[in-house]
Write an enzyme that holds these catalytic residues in place. Sequence first.
Site, PDB file in Angstrom:
ATOM      1  N   ASP A   1      -2.020  39.515 -16.688  1.00  0.00           N
ATOM      2  CA  ASP A   1      -1.335  39.530 -15.391  1.00  0.00           C
ATOM      3  C   ASP A   1      -0.198  40.553 -15.339  1.00  0.00           C
ATOM      4  O   ASP A   1       0.696  40.449 -14.500  1.00  0.00           O
ATOM      5  CB  ASP A   1      -0.761  38.142 -15.091  1.00  0.00           C
ATOM      6  CG  ASP A   1      -1.841  37.107 -14.880  1.00  0.00           C
ATOM      7  OD1 ASP A   1      -2.765  37.374 -14.079  1.00  0.00           O
ATOM      8  OD2 ASP A   1      -1.778  36.033 -15.502  1.00  0.00           O
ATOM      9  N   ASP A  30      -9.117  38.448  -9.098  1.00  0.00           N
ATOM     10  CA  ASP A  30      -7.671  38.560  -8.916  1.00  0.00           C
ATOM     11  C   ASP A  30      -7.102  39.788  -9.626  1.00  0.00           C
ATOM     12  O   ASP A  30      -6.108  40.383  -9.182  1.00  0.00           O
ATOM     13  CB  ASP A  30      -6.955  37.324  -9.461  1.00  0.00           C
ATOM     14  CG  ASP A  30      -7.617  36.005  -9.098  1.00  0.00           C
ATOM     15  OD1 ASP A  30      -8.857  35.928  -9.186  1.00  0.00           O
ATOM     16  OD2 ASP A  30      -6.899  35.054  -8.771  1.00  0.00           O
TER      17      ASP A  30
END
Length: 419
Positions: free
Chosen positions: A127, A187
């Site tokens: 991330d 994502d």
Amino acid sequence: MIKNLTAKSISLMLLLLIAVACSTHKPIASKTQNAYSLTATIDQRFKHAASQYKLMMEDLPKDKLPKTFVKKSNYLETSKPDWWTSGFYPGTLWYLYEETKDSVLLKEARRAMKLLEKQQSNKQSADLGAIIYNSFGTAMKIDPQLTYQKTLLASAKTLMKRYSSKVKAIRSWDTRQNDKEFVVVIDHLMNLELLFWASHATGDSSYYKVAINEAETIWKNHIRPDYSSCQIVTFDTKTGKLKNKRNGQGYSDESTWSRGEAWALYGFTVLYRETQHPEYLKRAEHIADFIVNHPNLPKDKIPYWDFNAPDIPNTYHDASAGAIMAAALLELSGYSQHNAKSYFKTGETMLETLASPAYTALLGAEGGFVLMHGAGYIPVMAEVDVPLPYADFYYIQALKRYKALLLGEKGTNAAVRYP
């Protein structure tokens, strides 16, 4: 209201309730407004958001970042710096500082970024695009610093270590069977900007190639023939062959999770921006057309949490998906030769809805967040109908893009750039 308010913050609220709250309830767009009066209304949005975040600061622990607000218990829920949403708070602060020149926001943005610095070497996280690029990358656009550049580059190098030449993608999640399964989620198209930045900054084409390979893997495996999307695809680690597909945060494995579709739209719009390859423009347009023309997209253009949820219209909307889509559609409208007007109008309507009392929190409410009605993880009823830091980030980004487009259309010297 936010708990434990100081006398200073109460005074600030009383002053701003008159100056800001009224403008908060005006629609963004009006047929009678010209671009300049419209941008004044947008500036009031920025001021309102800045006031919210200045109030949020007072309840925020010094070692944590905001995650959401629990209304029932009047509690600001926070996260550690390694949580995937941690970079959105300082990123939003930087955007608001750029618009308001409020030094309090600048100081807080820099303080929050200090908490994130160690994440540049976090090999367990895929991330880093969200954590580091949305904070340090945003800061680099507004106030370039060598220390920011070093953090960004170190983060890109760390992220590259999760890349598989077999799968041609970056591992999204670690599992107990890393040697057998390799998970890629849609994502993580949000990592591409960090990789493109590193390629530009260093001249090293390996970052660029990995970004392209990741996008191609996602296009081939996550995007369906009708340009809807699946969130999670698992590959065989050793061979790179497809194992299975599923929609963890969607209604079903065959449905279209709205935020996943938003990530796809945003990601492929970025790909065209960075490569200028017409194929990526076509792909972004196909995804945009799926969204804009979908029969289950409401009139106010804020999508339900899943385009195929069986209880539409009696189900949750997702302000975060709407904000991401608005930001992407406004950028895409500047590239498209065929559907620019449709993309712009839809993005504009999304912003107008988000800026209305139905979605924008009153001053002092919702823990200091700007937008209400985000949908985090509906299938397990986590973060349901709550404010979310990424909803605020992309909403403010979309407002900035909208303002730039309005001024650019009127021939001013304001460059139409994409924050």
